[in-house]
Design an enzyme around this catalytic site. Structure first.
Site, PDB file in Angstrom:
ATOM      1  N   GLU A  41      18.125 -33.127 -22.813  1.00  0.00           N
ATOM      2  CA  GLU A  41      18.735 -34.230 -23.691  1.00  0.00           C
ATOM      3  C   GLU A  41      20.254 -33.990 -24.012  1.00  0.00           C
ATOM      4  O   GLU A  41      20.659 -32.791 -23.682  1.00  0.00           O
ATOM      5  CB  GLU A  41      17.975 -34.342 -25.040  1.00  0.00           C
ATOM      6  CG  GLU A  41      17.744 -33.002 -25.899  1.00  0.00           C
ATOM      7  CD  GLU A  41      18.940 -32.825 -27.065  1.00  0.00           C
ATOM      8  OE1 GLU A  41      19.894 -33.379 -26.930  1.00  0.00           O
ATOM      9  OE2 GLU A  41      18.467 -32.013 -27.822  1.00  0.00           O
ATOM     10  N   ARG A  66      14.817 -25.733 -32.418  1.00  0.00           N
ATOM     11  CA  ARG A  66      13.879 -26.461 -31.719  1.00  0.00           C
ATOM     12  C   ARG A  66      14.475 -27.775 -31.019  1.00  0.00           C
ATOM     13  O   ARG A  66      14.017 -28.732 -31.122  1.00  0.00           O
ATOM     14  CB  ARG A  66      12.741 -26.808 -32.537  1.00  0.00           C
ATOM     15  CG  ARG A  66      12.100 -25.632 -33.038  1.00  0.00           C
ATOM     16  CD  ARG A  66      10.740 -25.985 -33.672  1.00  0.00           C
ATOM     17  NE  ARG A  66       9.651 -26.216 -32.833  1.00  0.00           N
ATOM     18  CZ  ARG A  66       9.039 -25.669 -32.312  1.00  0.00           C
ATOM     19  NH1 ARG A  66       9.091 -24.390 -32.123  1.00  0.00           N
ATOM     20  NH2 ARG A  66       7.813 -26.227 -31.419  1.00  0.00           N
ATOM     21  N   CYS A  71      21.555 -28.810 -18.289  1.00  0.00           N
ATOM     22  CA  CYS A  71      21.486 -27.902 -17.255  1.00  0.00           C
ATOM     23  C   CYS A  71      22.124 -26.479 -17.901  1.00  0.00           C
ATOM     24  O   CYS A  71      21.356 -25.362 -17.729  1.00  0.00           O
ATOM     25  CB  CYS A  71      21.914 -28.328 -16.054  1.00  0.00           C
ATOM     26  SG  CYS A  71      23.604 -28.447 -15.816  1.00  0.00           S
ATOM     27  N   HIS A 111      26.493 -28.691 -11.890  1.00  0.00           N
ATOM     28  CA  HIS A 111      24.987 -28.339 -12.165  1.00  0.00           C
ATOM     29  C   HIS A 111      24.687 -26.838 -12.100  1.00  0.00           C
ATOM     30  O   HIS A 111      25.312 -26.204 -10.975  1.00  0.00           O
ATOM     31  CB  HIS A 111      24.085 -29.033 -11.426  1.00  0.00           C
ATOM     32  CG  HIS A 111      22.643 -28.858 -11.616  1.00  0.00           C
ATOM     33  ND1 HIS A 111      22.139 -29.202 -12.936  1.00  0.00           N
ATOM     34  CD2 HIS A 111      21.692 -28.242 -10.893  1.00  0.00           C
ATOM     35  CE1 HIS A 111      20.926 -28.832 -12.796  1.00  0.00           C
ATOM     36  NE2 HIS A 111      20.665 -28.341 -11.756  1.00  0.00           N
ATOM     37  N   ASP A 126      14.426 -24.204 -11.723  1.00  0.00           N
ATOM     38  CA  ASP A 126      15.401 -25.290 -12.407  1.00  0.00           C
ATOM     39  C   ASP A 126      14.640 -26.138 -13.520  1.00  0.00           C
ATOM     40  O   ASP A 126      13.829 -27.054 -13.192  1.00  0.00           O
ATOM     41  CB  ASP A 126      16.023 -26.107 -11.333  1.00  0.00           C
ATOM     42  CG  ASP A 126      17.085 -26.898 -12.054  1.00  0.00           C
ATOM     43  OD1 ASP A 126      17.352 -27.342 -13.118  1.00  0.00           O
ATOM     44  OD2 ASP A 126      18.276 -26.820 -11.184  1.00  0.00           O
TER      45      ASP A 126
END
Length: 276
Positions: A41, A66, A71, A111, A126
């Site tokens: 997110e 939490r 990435c 990334h 990943d």
């Protein structure tokens, strides 16, 4: 802010109770648990909050608070866990290619993916590539089709680059490319700064969230469209009609609980990065 990295609490966050011995079975199980438990997110990016990459800061956000992340956060924390469990893991720089079919077009190297060496063989894992996050590690072998619990993948080598591909609607689709070059923290910090602050970054264009579900299913959120994808590839969509609906969807499907006043600052109509 905490000052400890509690492996037991991390594993509890993943709902993981299996072996922690550095083996392929453990790597696969941890990959699956991570993708199912901690969502992808970009809420903090849209809220213009700084994205910190130090392992303790990642632990505090993803485990203690939490939350989810993207990435550099998800794979960054997973890298730390693997290292502490005794895996020979290293960070690799990659370029996301979802939504870009022309390989002659250069895309940003923004990334982070992970390589793990087991008994002399390299594997790619990943847990931070959104709707295409892995549920098991992939053997780094050219052209080998590898089934996961959610789809088929392969890694193909062309002109000195590796392409991670997913089978989607009968076609092989590029997810990301990489050369095998390490991505040390200094490079991650620069790329993270771009992805979280640059006006052209995909992550500033709109809301994105994704989580793996059991039995081959996935759930994603793209702008104001909530999508549920079944194991057979069929999908159904639901359009969210405001902050209250967004709050409920984030809580129910992604385990994220944020105040309604905070969510009102997020523009739902915008469309983020490509999702399968």
């Amino acid at each position: 802010m905490g000052n400890t990295f509690d492996i037991d609490a991390y594993l509890a966050r993943l709902g993981y109770q299996g072996s922690t011995a550095p083996s392929l079975a453990t790597l696969d199980a941890l990959t699956s648990a991570h993708s199912q438990s901690i969502p992808f997110e970009n809420l903090d990016v849209l809220l213009r909050r700084p994205i910190h990459l130090e392992p303790q800061r990642l632990y505090d956000k993803l485990v203690t608070a939490r939350r989810g992340g993207y990435c550099f956060e998800l794979n960054g924390l997973f890298l730390e866990l693997l290292a502490q469990l005794g895996f020979a893991a290293r960070p690799l720089a990659a370029r996301v290619r979802l939504g870009t079919t022309d390989r002659s077009i250069m895309v940003q190297r923004t990334h982070l993916t992970l390589a793990v060496t087991l008994d002399g063989q390299d594997w790619i894992t990943d847990v931070g590539v959104g709707a295409t996050s892995l549920t098991r590690a992939l053997r780094l072998e050219d052209g080998l089709i590898q089934a996961t619990s959610h789809d088929e993948r392969r890694l193909v080598r062309e002109d000195g680059r590796w392409y991670h591909q997913v089978q989607h609607a009968g076609q092989w689709v590029d997810v990301f490319e990489f050369t095998g070059e390490d991505m040390p923290m200094v490079d991650r910090e620069v790329a993270n700064w771009y992805t979280s602050t640059h006006p052209a970054s995909h992550f500033l264009q709109g809301l994105t969230a994704a989580r793996v579900l059991p039995k081959g299913r996935r759930v994603t959120l793209s702008g104001k469209v909530l999508k549920f994808r079944a194991a057979d590839g069929h999908a159904r969509e639901q359009e969210l009609d405001g902050p209250q609906a967004l709050q409920a969807a984030l809580r129910e499907h992604f385990g994220i609980d944020l105040p309604i006043d905070m969510l009102r600052k997020i523009p739902l109509p915008l469309t983020p990065i490509a999702l399968l």
